[in-house]
Design a protein around this motif. Structure first.
Motif, PDB file in Angstrom:
ATOM      1  N   GLY A  31       0.717  -0.764  -0.081  1.00 37.16           N
ATOM      2  CA  GLY A  31       0.040   0.066   0.208  1.00 37.16           C
ATOM      3  C   GLY A  31       0.826   1.172  -0.151  1.00 37.16           C
ATOM      4  N   ALA A  32       1.824   1.450   0.709  1.00 39.97           N
ATOM      5  CA  ALA A  32       2.789   2.490   0.902  1.00 39.97           C
ATOM      6  C   ALA A  32       3.695   2.634  -0.371  1.00 39.97           C
ATOM      7  CB  ALA A  32       3.423   1.719   1.505  1.00 39.97           C
ATOM      8  N   ALA A  33       3.768   1.209  -1.821  1.00 43.70           N
ATOM      9  CA  ALA A  33       4.511   1.673  -2.605  1.00 43.70           C
ATOM     10  C   ALA A  33       3.441   2.512  -3.425  1.00 43.70           C
ATOM     11  CB  ALA A  33       5.354   0.437  -2.767  1.00 43.70           C
ATOM     12  N   TRP A  54      -6.197   3.938   3.495  1.00 42.53           N
ATOM     13  CA  TRP A  54      -7.628   2.923   4.338  1.00 42.53           C
ATOM     14  C   TRP A  54      -7.735   3.928   6.300  1.00 42.53           C
ATOM     15  CZ3 TRP A  54     -12.639   2.448   2.502  1.00 42.53           C
ATOM     16  CH2 TRP A  54     -13.313   2.875   4.399  1.00 42.53           C
ATOM     17  N   ASP A  55      -8.482   4.193   5.773  1.00 34.93           N
ATOM     18  CA  ASP A  55      -9.119   4.913   6.821  1.00 34.93           C
ATOM     19  C   ASP A  55      -9.833   4.654   7.505  1.00 34.93           C
ATOM     20  OD1 ASP A  55      -6.376   5.904   7.746  1.00 34.93           O
ATOM     21  OD2 ASP A  55      -6.909   8.251   6.291  1.00 34.93           O
ATOM     22  N   VAL A  56     -10.197   4.187   8.543  1.00 30.66           N
ATOM     23  CA  VAL A  56     -12.638   3.541   8.520  1.00 30.66           C
ATOM     24  C   VAL A  56     -12.615   5.108   8.865  1.00 30.66           C
ATOM     25  CG1 VAL A  56     -13.924   3.262  10.728  1.00 30.66           C
ATOM     26  CG2 VAL A  56     -11.307   1.710  10.084  1.00 30.66           C
ATOM     27  N   PRO A  57     -13.845   5.201   8.605  1.00 25.74           N
ATOM     28  CA  PRO A  57     -14.803   6.869   8.163  1.00 25.74           C
ATOM     29  C   PRO A  57     -14.961   6.805   9.824  1.00 25.74           C
ATOM     30  CG  PRO A  57     -15.681   5.415   6.216  1.00 25.74           C
ATOM     31  CD  PRO A  57     -14.358   4.736   6.664  1.00 25.74           C
ATOM     32  N   GLU A  58     -15.612   8.426  10.144  1.00 32.51           N
ATOM     33  CA  GLU A  58     -15.725   8.818  10.969  1.00 32.51           C
ATOM     34  C   GLU A  58     -17.901   7.610  11.694  1.00 32.51           C
ATOM     35  OE1 GLU A  58     -17.462  12.755  13.163  1.00 32.51           O
ATOM     36  OE2 GLU A  58     -15.981  12.891  11.819  1.00 32.51           O
ATOM     37  N   GLN A  59     -17.398   7.433  12.878  1.00 34.55           N
ATOM     38  CA  GLN A  59     -18.878   6.871  13.120  1.00 34.55           C
ATOM     39  C   GLN A  59     -20.198   8.120  12.737  1.00 34.55           C
ATOM     40  OE1 GLN A  59     -19.474   3.238  14.044  1.00 34.55           O
ATOM     41  NE2 GLN A  59     -21.389   4.197  13.759  1.00 34.55           N
TER      42      GLN A  59
END
Length: 191
Positions: free
Chosen positions: A48-50, A55-60
């Motif tokens: 993923g870094a390359a 992916w960040d979990v969206p705010e609830q």
């Protein structure tokens, strides 16, 4: 005699070694050693870094407390729909269905029963408000009679079996209601 000789009761089984299988079947065992797997760059955490993927979990989303969720999940998804809140008897049946795991028949059957109750409730309330369903137009009975419904099913159609059951499946509620009305009228006439 080889281990592929047919029609022998209890033929002798010889399990080939890993080396024999690698020679005979291209790619055999590629999932055993990570260095041999062609998908390792795609599956590794550093890929993923390359590529810049992240992916960040969206705010609830607020209002997740008390929402229906499968017992297999610790919490509701970060975003969920609120357009059709559960209410009345259909809602109670659906809520009860969520007490069972997704692998149980009771879970899915209760969700289906809740859905059918919801449809029946809306049909009754629509009829009481003066906007009943237009059975002839909405179920396709008119098209079956005047639109060559039987003739269109002849030939090489693969869904010909549906032709017998579709009218029953689409109209079972109306047929049951008609049957109940006939029974009530019979009882009233006998009195």
């Amino acid at each position: 005699m080889t281990d592929h000789t047919p029609y022998i009761a209890d033929p002798p089984r010889r399990v080939p070694s890993a080396e024999e299988l690698r020679e005979r079947i291209p790619g055999w065992g590629s999932d055993l050693d990570l260095d041999d797997r062609p998908s390792v760059p795609k599956l590794s955490r550093s890929a993923g870094a390359a590529t810049g993927a992240h992916w960040d979990v969206p705010e609830q989303q607020p209002g997740g407390e008390g929402r229906e969720r499968s017992i297999e999940h610790a919490h509701v998804t970060p975003v969920f729909g609120t357009a059709q809140p559960l209410q009345g008897l259909p809602g109670a049946v659906r809520r009860f269905g969520y007490r069972f795991g997704e692998g149980r028949l009771a879970h899915w059957m209760l969700l289906i029963v809740g859905d059918r109750l919801d449809v029946a409730t809306h049909r009754v309330t629509d009829a009481l408000r003066g906007r009943p369903d237009r059975v002839i137009h909405e179920t396709g009975i008119r098209a079956e009679v005047w639109g060559h419904g039987v003739a269109s099913r002849k030939g090489s159609r693969t869904d010909w079996r549906h032709g017998l059951l579709d009218p029953l499946v689409a109209n079972w509620g109306w047929l049951a209601t008609l049957g109940a009305v006939v029974l009530v009228v019979r009882k009233l006439r006998r009195r």
